[in-house]
Scaffold this active site. Structure first.
Site, PDB file in Angstrom:
ATOM      1  N   LYS A 143       1.149  -1.231  -0.270  1.00  0.00           N
ATOM      2  CA  LYS A 143       0.046  -0.106  -0.187  1.00  0.00           C
ATOM      3  C   LYS A 143       1.106   1.212  -0.127  1.00  0.00           C
ATOM      4  O   LYS A 143       0.662   2.158  -0.712  1.00  0.00           O
ATOM      5  CB  LYS A 143      -0.603   0.210   1.256  1.00  0.00           C
ATOM      6  CG  LYS A 143      -2.321  -1.006   1.312  1.00  0.00           C
ATOM      7  CD  LYS A 143      -2.980  -1.643   2.276  1.00  0.00           C
ATOM      8  CE  LYS A 143      -3.532  -2.683   2.497  1.00  0.00           C
ATOM      9  NZ  LYS A 143      -5.572  -2.481   1.740  1.00  0.00           N
ATOM     10  N   GLU A 145      -2.823   6.878   7.543  1.00  0.00           N
ATOM     11  CA  GLU A 145      -3.444   8.463   6.816  1.00  0.00           C
ATOM     12  C   GLU A 145      -4.139   8.670   7.493  1.00  0.00           C
ATOM     13  O   GLU A 145      -4.778   8.505   8.880  1.00  0.00           O
ATOM     14  CB  GLU A 145      -4.095   7.301   6.424  1.00  0.00           C
ATOM     15  CG  GLU A 145      -3.634   6.625   4.865  1.00  0.00           C
ATOM     16  CD  GLU A 145      -4.897   5.730   4.533  1.00  0.00           C
ATOM     17  OE1 GLU A 145      -5.890   5.573   4.272  1.00  0.00           O
ATOM     18  OE2 GLU A 145      -4.307   4.876   3.406  1.00  0.00           O
ATOM     19  N   HIS A 185     -14.563  -3.080   8.308  1.00  0.00           N
ATOM     20  CA  HIS A 185     -13.630  -3.327   6.915  1.00  0.00           C
ATOM     21  C   HIS A 185     -13.777  -3.988   6.212  1.00  0.00           C
ATOM     22  O   HIS A 185     -12.908  -4.104   4.745  1.00  0.00           O
ATOM     23  CB  HIS A 185     -11.876  -2.824   7.277  1.00  0.00           C
ATOM     24  CG  HIS A 185     -11.820  -1.761   8.385  1.00  0.00           C
ATOM     25  ND1 HIS A 185     -12.145  -0.083   7.574  1.00  0.00           N
ATOM     26  CD2 HIS A 185     -11.193  -1.538   9.642  1.00  0.00           C
ATOM     27  CE1 HIS A 185     -12.226   0.106   9.366  1.00  0.00           C
ATOM     28  NE2 HIS A 185     -11.097  -0.892   9.694  1.00  0.00           N
ATOM     29  N   GLU A 231     -10.078   1.987  -5.514  1.00  0.00           N
ATOM     30  CA  GLU A 231     -10.914   1.709  -4.554  1.00  0.00           C
ATOM     31  C   GLU A 231     -10.294   3.144  -3.795  1.00  0.00           C
ATOM     32  O   GLU A 231      -9.461   3.645  -3.454  1.00  0.00           O
ATOM     33  CB  GLU A 231     -10.768   0.673  -2.724  1.00  0.00           C
ATOM     34  CG  GLU A 231     -11.082  -0.623  -3.538  1.00  0.00           C
ATOM     35  CD  GLU A 231     -11.013  -1.837  -2.588  1.00  0.00           C
ATOM     36  OE1 GLU A 231     -11.597  -2.392  -2.954  1.00  0.00           O
ATOM     37  OE2 GLU A 231      -9.868  -1.020  -1.910  1.00  0.00           O
ATOM     38  N   GLU A 260      -6.158   2.040  -2.320  1.00  0.00           N
ATOM     39  CA  GLU A 260      -5.626   0.463  -3.198  1.00  0.00           C
ATOM     40  C   GLU A 260      -6.477   0.752  -3.628  1.00  0.00           C
ATOM     41  O   GLU A 260      -6.816   0.269  -4.489  1.00  0.00           O
ATOM     42  CB  GLU A 260      -5.676  -0.019  -1.884  1.00  0.00           C
ATOM     43  CG  GLU A 260      -6.888  -1.285  -1.958  1.00  0.00           C
ATOM     44  CD  GLU A 260      -6.631  -2.199  -1.149  1.00  0.00           C
ATOM     45  OE1 GLU A 260      -5.670  -2.798  -1.029  1.00  0.00           O
ATOM     46  OE2 GLU A 260      -7.652  -2.581  -0.660  1.00  0.00           O
ATOM     47  N   ASN A 317      -6.906  -3.794  -6.306  1.00  0.00           N
ATOM     48  CA  ASN A 317      -6.994  -4.727  -6.108  1.00  0.00           C
ATOM     49  C   ASN A 317      -6.706  -5.240  -7.667  1.00  0.00           C
ATOM     50  O   ASN A 317      -8.098  -5.117  -8.697  1.00  0.00           O
ATOM     51  CB  ASN A 317      -8.320  -5.158  -5.941  1.00  0.00           C
ATOM     52  CG  ASN A 317      -8.156  -4.773  -3.590  1.00  0.00           C
ATOM     53  OD1 ASN A 317      -7.589  -4.357  -3.679  1.00  0.00           O
ATOM     54  ND2 ASN A 317      -9.727  -4.665  -3.965  1.00  0.00           N
ATOM     55  N   ARG A 360      -7.552  -8.006  -9.783  1.00  0.00           N
ATOM     56  CA  ARG A 360      -7.852  -9.019  -9.448  1.00  0.00           C
ATOM     57  C   ARG A 360      -9.417  -8.607 -10.492  1.00  0.00           C
ATOM     58  O   ARG A 360      -9.806  -7.397 -10.211  1.00  0.00           O
ATOM     59  CB  ARG A 360      -7.093 -10.163  -8.905  1.00  0.00           C
ATOM     60  CG  ARG A 360      -8.644  -9.490  -7.438  1.00  0.00           C
ATOM     61  CD  ARG A 360      -8.297  -9.528  -5.574  1.00  0.00           C
ATOM     62  NE  ARG A 360      -8.340  -9.341  -4.753  1.00  0.00           N
ATOM     63  CZ  ARG A 360      -9.637  -8.460  -4.218  1.00  0.00           C
ATOM     64  NH1 ARG A 360     -10.480  -8.980  -4.811  1.00  0.00           N
ATOM     65  NH2 ARG A 360      -9.410  -8.024  -3.299  1.00  0.00           N
TER      66      ARG A 360
HETATM   67  P1  ADP Z   1     -13.293  -7.623  -2.656  1.00  0.00           P
HETATM   68  O1  ADP Z   1     -12.520  -8.669  -3.704  1.00  0.00           O
HETATM   69  O2  ADP Z   1     -14.582  -7.425  -3.221  1.00  0.00           O
HETATM   70  O3  ADP Z   1     -11.480  -6.281  -2.034  1.00  0.00           O
HETATM   71  P2  ADP Z   1     -12.939  -8.128   0.230  1.00  0.00           P
HETATM   72  O4  ADP Z   1     -11.539  -8.879  -0.094  1.00  0.00           O
HETATM   73  O5  ADP Z   1     -13.531  -8.925   0.962  1.00  0.00           O
HETATM   74  O6  ADP Z   1     -13.816  -8.504  -1.474  1.00  0.00           O
HETATM   75  O7  ADP Z   1     -12.775 -10.083  -0.374  1.00  0.00           O
HETATM   76  C1  ADP Z   1     -11.226 -10.942  -0.830  1.00  0.00           C
HETATM   77  C2  ADP Z   1     -10.832 -12.128  -0.064  1.00  0.00           C
HETATM   78  O8  ADP Z   1     -11.051 -13.276  -0.262  1.00  0.00           O
HETATM   79  C3  ADP Z   1      -9.352 -12.242  -0.571  1.00  0.00           C
HETATM   80  O9  ADP Z   1      -8.411 -11.046  -0.243  1.00  0.00           O
HETATM   81  C4  ADP Z   1      -9.153 -13.283   0.393  1.00  0.00           C
HETATM   82  O10 ADP Z   1      -8.917 -13.004   1.350  1.00  0.00           O
HETATM   83  C5  ADP Z   1     -10.678 -14.207   0.427  1.00  0.00           C
HETATM   84  N1  ADP Z   1     -11.079 -15.563  -0.541  1.00  0.00           N
HETATM   85  C6  ADP Z   1      -9.476 -15.862  -0.768  1.00  0.00           C
HETATM   86  N2  ADP Z   1     -10.046 -17.239  -1.547  1.00  0.00           N
HETATM   87  C7  ADP Z   1     -11.445 -17.037  -1.709  1.00  0.00           C
HETATM   88  C8  ADP Z   1     -12.546 -17.710  -2.303  1.00  0.00           C
HETATM   89  N3  ADP Z   1     -11.927 -18.701  -3.123  1.00  0.00           N
HETATM   90  N4  ADP Z   1     -13.703 -17.495  -1.524  1.00  0.00           N
HETATM   91  C9  ADP Z   1     -13.496 -16.830  -0.806  1.00  0.00           C
HETATM   92  N5  ADP Z   1     -13.321 -16.284  -0.318  1.00  0.00           N
HETATM   93  C10 ADP Z   1     -11.872 -16.197  -0.821  1.00  0.00           C
HETATM   94  P1  ADP Z   2      -7.888  -3.875   2.436  1.00  0.00           P
HETATM   95  O1  ADP Z   2      -6.829  -3.718   2.043  1.00  0.00           O
HETATM   96  O2  ADP Z   2      -7.875  -3.961   3.615  1.00  0.00           O
HETATM   97  O3  ADP Z   2      -8.784  -4.144   1.558  1.00  0.00           O
HETATM   98  P2  ADP Z   2      -8.140  -1.164   2.225  1.00  0.00           P
HETATM   99  O4  ADP Z   2      -7.243   0.152   2.435  1.00  0.00           O
HETATM  100  O5  ADP Z   2      -9.003  -1.218   1.071  1.00  0.00           O
HETATM  101  O6  ADP Z   2      -8.063  -1.941   3.070  1.00  0.00           O
HETATM  102  O7  ADP Z   2      -9.478   0.077   2.960  1.00  0.00           O
HETATM  103  C1  ADP Z   2     -11.000  -1.234   3.832  1.00  0.00           C
HETATM  104  C2  ADP Z   2     -11.444  -0.661   4.378  1.00  0.00           C
HETATM  105  O8  ADP Z   2     -11.204   0.185   5.280  1.00  0.00           O
HETATM  106  C3  ADP Z   2     -12.272   1.108   3.688  1.00  0.00           C
HETATM  107  O9  ADP Z   2     -13.179   0.311   2.425  1.00  0.00           O
HETATM  108  C4  ADP Z   2     -12.794   1.731   4.481  1.00  0.00           C
HETATM  109  O10 ADP Z   2     -13.984   1.038   5.231  1.00  0.00           O
HETATM  110  C5  ADP Z   2     -11.972   1.694   5.412  1.00  0.00           C
HETATM  111  N1  ADP Z   2     -10.917   2.923   4.984  1.00  0.00           N
HETATM  112  C6  ADP Z   2      -9.291   2.552   4.913  1.00  0.00           C
HETATM  113  N2  ADP Z   2      -8.520   4.052   4.284  1.00  0.00           N
HETATM  114  C7  ADP Z   2      -9.863   4.720   5.212  1.00  0.00           C
HETATM  115  C8  ADP Z   2      -9.595   6.709   5.780  1.00  0.00           C
HETATM  116  N3  ADP Z   2      -8.983   6.946   5.426  1.00  0.00           N
HETATM  117  N4  ADP Z   2     -10.339   6.397   6.123  1.00  0.00           N
HETATM  118  C9  ADP Z   2     -11.242   6.200   6.877  1.00  0.00           C
HETATM  119  N5  ADP Z   2     -11.746   4.915   6.014  1.00  0.00           N
HETATM  120  C10 ADP Z   2     -11.315   3.721   5.517  1.00  0.00           C
HETATM  121 MG    MG Z   3      -9.160  -2.835   0.199  1.00  0.00          MG
END
Ligand code: ADP
Ligand code: ADP
Ligand code: MG
Length: 667
Positions: A116, A200, A235, A275, A293, A295, A297
């Site tokens: 990140k 942050e 989160h 995101e 961040e 993603n 994929r």
């Molecule tokens: P998004 O893809 O919308 O960011 P999430 O971060 O909540 O959703 O979910 C993705 C996470 O689900 C992956 O980072 C991992 O931890 C978990 N995961 C991995 N493989 C699988 C799977 N086959 N089915 C469901 N969840 C998985």
């Molecule tokens: P992850 O890799 O676990 O998905 P993210 O950085 O995408 O982590 O953040 C996940 C969630 O945390 C966001 O969807 C939001 O709800 C919260 N979040 C992240 N950064 C902030 C921020 N700077 N201020 C407030 N909420 C945040």
């Molecule tokens: Mg995220």
């Protein structure tokens, strides 16, 4: 074009990818661990390769075994799904080294976004707005505390290698900084092998708005609009939607542009998501969102974007991976209607969203399509009878709805959720239903704090209406059968002098037992008293799990499923579990070889030739039942001692009623 693809994943996403590959005539190879030998993704694929024991580190994360499986089966490509190896650049390189096409971005692009802190620096350079904060190398605690002061509280500490909400700590006041830092570092080290963090500014009243991007290998990059994923618990996303409520064309264009720039800056290819965190306190603004961040994929919630764009993202991924150009330009793309996705999980919401396990004894989804666009879409990797094991994500299904407007889609969501029935494991369905009915959510007033703030209204343990235990009592006594029109015997049931006889049973809900008494008032018509509350209802019909009945002049219905000693009732979007006492559970099984003797058919107890305490031999006559003008002698299934007789001569009994019980045999 690709000819044969191996899917390096399991569950719903593996099934999702297989569904599209099939449509395109691409052959499919599944991989599976011991725990998944009978899983749906294995059944759906043309071929399947066993890759190891249940723990993910020895199976779904074992890149070497997966590549071997692809080579052995002659697969020309690997789709990683999400999670697992999908964002592992070393895996991508190994796949390509083996001469196999990776359906996803180049390793270099994944690496650029993998941490990140580095990703943020890169984005800043590319001119993408980034959340104010510190994302440098210095990890000295005093130094970081100084940075937090400079940023201004509240701040968010994030493990730089983090994901899935792990390794994150919100700090409201300077005095709490050091201990939160330690927590985030510890979690980062434990979960991702990297204790480094970034700090942050915590955006207050934040909304999570993300943009779907697609790029091909010829330099074309487009965005496919945004998704709002603000409904989160800890989160993690719970319900997602597209488009974002209340977004203007101006904000959409600004976000889309930023996302495309982000993808271009790293030479992205394939499907990705950028995101953003947005300040929701004054509505979405063109200068009020920041990069969080990327993603690299396909995202879990991609179906809501498929719904509003009319595209199949897996199909696009496969085309792009084959080297083809994107079949459209930005100006060709538009939004049609509104879509929601709800993630149905086996989890105990009141216990802090604790993941649950269990066998899905009963699984019923609303009518809809699978893995494809439609008003109601269900993407699921499990079937009735499958197990939610402790090894993997406890997702049961993703329920996706698509309507012409947000209000229409929300209506569909509520109905569809109420038609999801799962017995055998606790689920978050009641919680999702309450969330779909939340007034703020209905107005589009979403922010990431909504769930935590309103937890007490989203989780209720309010008692079910009285007809629910009443119908469970009827089921327990084997009375949950509608009167059968022309059958003379059935027409007689309940009309005779014995009709007033009361039958008793005990029901247990949430560890509390209640007594129920049932009186037959007429054909299919009952008076039920549970814990002092009287209910009168008539059973109209039964169709599978569905029971239609009349209550106070209203025809209505619910669903009821009985598995062993457990009765699960689905009514008005809520699930209620009851336990029946042992003897009744046995009656349901009609277990003639066991301790209980149950009536094999409805009838009249004509004669009793045993009483409690009697020693009986196997085959001895115990009860004479008269049914259809014939006498049936019921005999002892084994030698034993009569523990209790539950009926008297002259009693009318129904099919399955326990008449008598023998003492349990000694171990
Ligand atoms: P998004 O893809 O919308 O960011 P999430 O971060 O909540 O959703 O979910 C993705 C996470 O689900 C992956 O980072 C991992 O931890 C978990 N995961 C991995 N493989 C699988 C799977 N086959 N089915 C469901 N969840 C998985
Ligand atoms: P992850 O890799 O676990 O998905 P993210 O950085 O995408 O982590 O953040 C996940 C969630 O945390 C966001 O969807 C939001 O709800 C919260 N979040 C992240 N950064 C902030 C921020 N700077 N201020 C407030 N909420 C945040
Ligand atoms: Mg995220």
């Amino acid at each position: 074009m690709l000819r044969k693809i191996l899917i390096a994943n399991r569950g719903e996403i593996a099934c999702r990818v297989i569904a599209t590959a099939k449509k395109l005539g691409i052959r499919t190879v599944a991989v599976y661990s011991d725990a998944d030998a009978g899983a749906r993704h294995v059944a759906m694929a043309d071929e399947a390769v066993h890759i190891g024991p249940p723990p993910v580190s020895e199976s779904y994360l074992d890149g070497v075994k997966i590549i071997e499986a692809a080579l052995d089966t002659g697969a020309d490509s690997i789709h990683p799904g999400y999670g697992f190896l999908s964002e592992n650049p070393d895996f991508v390189e190994a796949v390509e080294l083996a001469g196999i096409t990776f359906v996803g971005p180049p390793a270099k692009a994944i690496r650029a976004m993998g941490l990140k802190d580095a990703a943020k620096s890169l984005m800043e350079k590319a001119g993408v707005p980034v959340v104010p904060g510190y994302h440098g190398e210095n990890q000295n605690a005093d130094f970081l505390a100084g940075e937090a002061d400079a940023i201004g509280y509240p701040v968010l500490i994030k493990a730089r290698a983090g994901g899935g909400g792990k390794g994150m700590r919100l700090v409201e006041k300077a005095k709490d900084f050091k201990s939160a830092l330690e927590g985030a570092q510890r979690e980062g080290k434990a979960s991702f092998g990297d204790p480094a963090v970034l700090i942050e500014k915590y955006v207050t009243q934040p909304r999570h708005v993300e943009v779907q991007v697609f790029a091909d290998a010829h330099g074309n990059v487009v965005h496919l609009f945004e998704r709002d994923c603000s409904l989160q618990r800890r989160h993690q996303k719970v319900i997602e939607e597209a488009p974002a409520p209340g977004i203007t064309a101006e904000v959409r264009a600004a976000m889309g542009r930023a996302a495309v720039e982000a993808a271009r800056a790293i030479g992205y290819v394939g499907a990705g998501t950028v995101e953003f965190i947005a300040d929701g306190s004054k509505g979405l603004r063109p200068d009020g969102f920041w990069f969080m961040e990327m993603n690299t994929r396909l995202q879990v919630e991609h179906p809501v974007s498929e719904a509003i764009t009319g595209l199949d993202f897996v199909k696009l991924q496969l085309h792009v991976a084959s080297g083809e150009e994107l079949p459209f330009r930005q100006e060709d793309l538009g939004i049609s209607g509104h879509a929601f996705e709800a993630r149905v999980y086996a989890e105990d919401v009141p216990k802090g969203f604790l993941p649950a396990t269990g066998t899905l004894e009963h699984l019923r989804f609303p009518e809809g399509v699978e893995f494809a666009r439609g008003p109601v879409r269900i993407d699921s990797g499990v079937r009735a009878g499958d197990e939610i094991s402790p090894y993997y994500d406890p997702m049961i299904a993703k329920l996706i709805v698509h309507g012409p407007s947000r209000a229409a889609a929300l209506n569909l969501l509520q109905t569809a959720l109420a038609e999801c029935h799962v017995a055998g494991s606790v689920t978050n369905l009641d919680f999702l239903g309450a969330l779909a009915a939340h007034e703020g959510f209905a107005r589009g007033d979403v922010d990431t704090g909504l769930i935590a703030r309103d937890m007490d209204i989203l989780v209720t343990d309010a008692a079910p209406p009285p007809e629910v235990p009443a119908l469970v009592a009827l089921s327990s006594l084997g009375l949950l059968t509608p009167p059968q029109g022309d059958d003379p015997w059935d027409r007689l049931t309940g009309w005779r002098h014995w009709s007033a006889a009361r039958q008793y049973t005990t029901l247990e809900r949430d560890g509390t037992s209640v007594e129920a008494a049932v009186t037959v008032l007429g054909p299919g018509q009952y008076g039920i008293e549970v814990d002092g509350t009287a209910t009168e209802l008539s059973i109209l019909s039964r169709n599978g799990s569905r029971v239609d009945y009349v209550l106070e002049g209203h025809k209505t219905s619910l669903h009821l499923v009985r598995t062993g000693a457990r009765v699960t009732v689905f009514q008005a979007g809520r699930t209620h579990d009851y336990l029946l006492p042992d003897r009744l559970a046995r009656a349901d099984e009609g277990d003639a070889g066991g301790d209980a003797l149950a009536a094999p058919m409805p009838g009249l107890v004509k004669a009793l030739s045993a009483k409690a305490g009697d020693k009986v031999e196997k085959g001895a006559a115990l009860i004479v039942l008269e049914a259809m003008k014939m006498e049936h002698t019921l005999t002892a299934s084994r030698d034993g001692v009569v523990e209790e007789v539950f009926v008297a001569e002259g009693d009318q009994v129904t099919d399955g009623t326990v008449l008598l019980k023998l003492e349990a045999e000694d171990g």
